[in-house]
Motif scaffolding. Structure first.
Motif, PDB file in Angstrom:
ATOM      1  N   CYS A 176      73.420  50.024  57.806  1.00  0.00           N
ATOM      2  CA  CYS A 176      73.280  49.361  56.504  1.00  0.00           C
ATOM      3  C   CYS A 176      73.095  50.349  55.364  1.00  0.00           C
ATOM      4  CB  CYS A 176      72.091  48.397  56.531  1.00  0.00           C
ATOM      5  SG  CYS A 176      72.206  47.112  57.791  1.00  0.00           S
ATOM      6  N   LEU A 177      73.117  51.644  55.679  1.00  0.00           N
ATOM      7  CA  LEU A 177      72.933  52.680  54.661  1.00  0.00           C
ATOM      8  C   LEU A 177      74.267  53.380  54.439  1.00  0.00           C
ATOM      9  CD1 LEU A 177      69.555  54.118  56.000  1.00  0.00           C
ATOM     10  CD2 LEU A 177      69.861  52.514  54.107  1.00  0.00           C
TER      11      LEU A 177
ATOM     12  N   LYS B 250      69.949  52.071  49.231  1.00  0.00           N
ATOM     13  CA  LYS B 250      71.386  52.260  49.418  1.00  0.00           C
ATOM     14  C   LYS B 250      71.844  53.682  49.096  1.00  0.00           C
ATOM     15  CE  LYS B 250      71.989  47.979  50.585  1.00  0.00           C
ATOM     16  NZ  LYS B 250      72.321  47.627  51.994  1.00  0.00           N
TER      17      LYS B 250
ATOM     18  N   ASP C  45      57.603  49.756  53.800  1.00  0.00           N
ATOM     19  CA  ASP C  45      58.556  48.914  53.088  1.00  0.00           C
ATOM     20  C   ASP C  45      58.935  49.629  51.791  1.00  0.00           C
ATOM     21  OD1 ASP C  45      60.161  46.972  52.088  1.00  0.00           O
ATOM     22  OD2 ASP C  45      58.630  45.413  51.948  1.00  0.00           O
TER      23      ASP C  45
ATOM     24  N   ASN D 262      61.218  48.819  56.871  1.00  0.00           N
ATOM     25  CA  ASN D 262      62.312  48.272  56.074  1.00  0.00           C
ATOM     26  C   ASN D 262      62.732  49.280  55.016  1.00  0.00           C
ATOM     27  OD1 ASN D 262      64.189  46.658  54.838  1.00  0.00           O
ATOM     28  ND2 ASN D 262      62.686  45.361  53.801  1.00  0.00           N
TER      29      ASN D 262
ATOM     30  N   GLU E  99      69.210  50.109  63.588  1.00  0.00           N
ATOM     31  CA  GLU E  99      70.139  49.158  62.995  1.00  0.00           C
ATOM     32  C   GLU E  99      70.239  49.348  61.486  1.00  0.00           C
ATOM     33  OE1 GLU E  99      68.870  45.302  64.126  1.00  0.00           O
ATOM     34  OE2 GLU E  99      69.224  45.602  66.278  1.00  0.00           O
ATOM     35  N   HIS E 100      69.182  49.953  60.897  1.00  0.00           N
ATOM     36  CA  HIS E 100      69.217  50.209  59.456  1.00  0.00           C
ATOM     37  C   HIS E 100      70.267  51.253  59.099  1.00  0.00           C
ATOM     38  CE1 HIS E 100      65.653  47.786  58.811  1.00  0.00           C
ATOM     39  NE2 HIS E 100      64.983  48.488  59.718  1.00  0.00           N
TER      40      HIS E 100
ATOM     41  N   TRP F  53      65.127  49.908  64.859  1.00  0.00           N
ATOM     42  CA  TRP F  53      65.057  50.726  63.645  1.00  0.00           C
ATOM     43  C   TRP F  53      66.419  51.282  63.277  1.00  0.00           C
ATOM     44  CZ3 TRP F  53      60.176  54.189  62.888  1.00  0.00           C
ATOM     45  CH2 TRP F  53      59.029  53.410  63.016  1.00  0.00           C
TER      46      TRP F  53
ATOM     47  N   THR G 293      66.309  49.120  54.127  1.00  0.00           N
ATOM     48  CA  THR G 293      67.689  48.694  53.899  1.00  0.00           C
ATOM     49  C   THR G 293      68.047  48.634  52.422  1.00  0.00           C
ATOM     50  OG1 THR G 293      66.939  46.391  54.037  1.00  0.00           O
ATOM     51  CG2 THR G 293      67.806  47.400  56.048  1.00  0.00           C
TER      52      THR G 293
END
Length: 573
Positions: free
Chosen positions: A284-285, A262, A235, A257, A280-281, A278, A259
């Motif tokens: 989000c980056l 950034k 994390d 995690n 899917e992150h 995994w 996410t």
């Protein structure tokens, strides 16, 4: 005059150098060698006693019987520098395999703290004993406020009872290798090391979770490798993290995690259990540019849509389906013996790199390979790589049932790791079938061999059966000139016969060219049927090649060789 010259010749020019330069020279030596240099002269002795970089190497404690006197000598060296207010810029020490800490080591570390050491590499030789217990790291090492770089290897880290337990206010790089630690140390690190920029953990024990919070605002790079089996949570919420690398995680992470990172631009996952969730992150980056997935055997499906990704590496994964929408992708590298279903949306400037191999390739394997390569037909430059050249020789039955996959590629480069077993003609023939409209073909195992093709407009009356069912024409219809580089004379002879044969000319036509010691060679302008030069036998062909080499060195055009050939035929006839 002669005496003055002798004095100048015998002068010690090195000792006249500034002390800063002498320190720079001594910094490349281990302490035992630097001490010898200190005995050369007073100047060198002064430079040695004021040296701020001390490297004791890995062999300073070879004899276990004299390690205590050596610890005393280290303490003495530090005391001299403490007396003269000399800060230690770098200190490298490898202690022997010893499970019990000696109080003298405590004294040595106390002297090191007083010298305001900047970079400390502290290694304990763990030996090969499987029952070896890591010694506990002395607590006074946590009091070094001046530390910028710290490397610890082969010890157990326990926090002191003081508050705060860690005083590394200036620390920016921390390397922990073969250590035992717990989450309390990571928590104290996050709280008290606000200037930390790099964190590297390798072969650690005791730690089951990694939680790096927002307090590490300057953290740029994190590396994990060889994590314990009980490790199950990552994390990371460092807002300015740029690079994350994770290797050799045999356990299944319950929490992954990232996410909140950034600013992350590079993510590498190697030899670990990775799931589709995994990835899917990745969407989000917003700044992620480099994604490397290596030896992720549990990963079967990849579905990524990202405008930021520029470099994608997929090596040795068991992929079944890959769907990628990356309009700014610059580099795509794939390596595996199996080939997934691929849907790739990338710019035409992409230069794919495909590595493949098989111990026993069959028709089914070749069919899957060619279907996979067909996804890159509209890219101008493609690079292929394999261990052996056998897998690049496409069987005739496969050629008859499939269309050449890279028909739109202009430049093809092939790398072979092992020695070539097939002839140059076989390799070129197969590669020209894979990509039949090339401008440049190059391949190498030890030496780079290059073929450059120059074309003319295909004639409608010159129909060949090779492309009757296709909407485009292959090289046989419009080849005008070929330039060869770095081929042997024998290879040039074989390639000359190959090209003339495939252009529909007589099989005993030979075009001479300079050998591999020439900068370049070629077939020149390939003649149409009305300009053929008939050579009656191989002996005459060799004779013409010899004359062309002597009279036409530096000229690779066919017209030059034709003129020489006519003279030779006239002489023989």
């Amino acid at each position: 005059m002669m005496r003055r010259r002798r004095r100048r010749c015998g002068a010690d020019r090195i000792s006249e150098l500034p002390e800063e330069i002498l320190h720079h020279i001594l910094s490349f030596l281990e302490v035992k060698d630097g001490a010898v240099m200190g005995e050369v002269s007073t100047t060198w002795n002064r430079a040695w006693n004021s040296l701020s970089s001390l490297n004791f190497g890995n062999s300073y404690f070879l004899n276990r019987l004299d390690w205590t006197p050596r610890i005393n000598s280290i303490t003495h060296l530090l005391a001299i520098r403490q007396t003269h207010n000399i800060c230690i810029q770098s200190f490298h020490l490898c202690l022997p395999y010893w499970p019990i800490w000696n109080p003298k080591i405590q004294n040595m570390l106390t002297a090191l703290v007083a010298c305001n050491v900047k970079a400390l590499h502290f290694t304990m030789n763990t030996g090969k004993d499987p029952d070896y217990r890591y010694p506990t790291l002395p607590h006074n090492i946590f009091d070094v406020k001046s530390l910028n770089v710290l490397l610890l290897r082969g010890c157990e880290i326990e926090l002191p009872p003081s508050n705060p337990p860690i005083k590394f206010s200036s620390l920016h790089s921390l390397y922990l290798q073969f250590v035992v630690l717990d989450h309390l140390f990571i928590q104290a690190l996050s709280t008290n090391c606000c200037n930390l920029q790099l964190l590297s953990l390798h072969c650690f024990e005791g730690l089951t979770t990694i939680q790096l919070g927002e307090t590490l605002s300057k953290l740029k790079k994190v590396e994990f490798s060889a994590c314990p089996p009980e490790f199950d949570e990552v994390d990371i919420r460092a807002p300015n993290l740029v690079d994350l690398e994770m290797y050799q995680l045999t356990s299944h992470l319950k929490v992954f995690n990232i996410t909140a990172c950034k600013a992350l631009t590079s993510l590498l996952l190697s030899d670990m259990i990775v799931t589709e969730k995994w990835l899917e992150h990745v969407s989000c980056l917003p700044e992620l540019q480099r994604l490397h997935l290596i030896k992720c055997k549990t990963l079967n499906t990849i579905d990524i849509s990202s405008v930021s990704i520029q470099h994608l590496v997929l090596h040795d994964c068991s992929l079944i389906t890959v769907k990628l929408d990356a309009p700014n992708l610059k580099c795509f590298s794939y390596r595996s013996s199996s080939f997934p279903t691929l849907k790739l949306k990338a710019p035409a400037s992409l230069q794919p790199k495909i590595a493949f191999d098989s111990k026993s390739p069959d028709s089914d394997w070749y069919s899957k390979l060619l279907i996979f390569l067909a996804n890159f037909s509209h890219y101008r430059a493609v690079e292929l790589s394999s261990e052996n050249d056998e897998v690049i020789i496409i069987p005739n039955d496969v050629r008859e049932s499939l269309v050449p996959p890279l028909y739109g590629t202009d430049r093809l480069h092939v790398k072979f790791q092992n020695k070539l077993k097939y002839s140059v003609v076989d390799i070129v023939d197969s590669l020209l079938w894979i990509s039949p409209q090339l401008d440049t073909l190059s391949f190498h195992q030890a030496d780079l061999k290059t073929l450059k093709f120059i074309y003319e407009d295909a004639s409608d009356e010159d129909e060949k059966p090779c492309c009757t069912s296709l909407t485009w024409k292959c090289w046989r219809h419009k080849l005008k000139q070929v330039e060869m580089q770095n081929f042997t004379c024998m290879e040039q002879q074989e390639l000359s016969n190959y090209f003339f044969t495939n252009l529909g000319l007589i099989t005993d036509e030979v075009v001479g060219a300079s050998c591999e010691n020439e900068p370049s060679s070629g077939l020149g302008n390939l003649p149409r049927r009305s300009k053929r030069v008939r050579l009656p036998n191989q002996k005459l062909a060799n004779y013409i090649c010899g004359i062309a080499k002597r009279r036409g060195r530096g000229s690779t055009g066919l017209n030059r060789i034709i003129r020489v050939g006519r003279v030779a035929v006239g002489k023989v006839g």
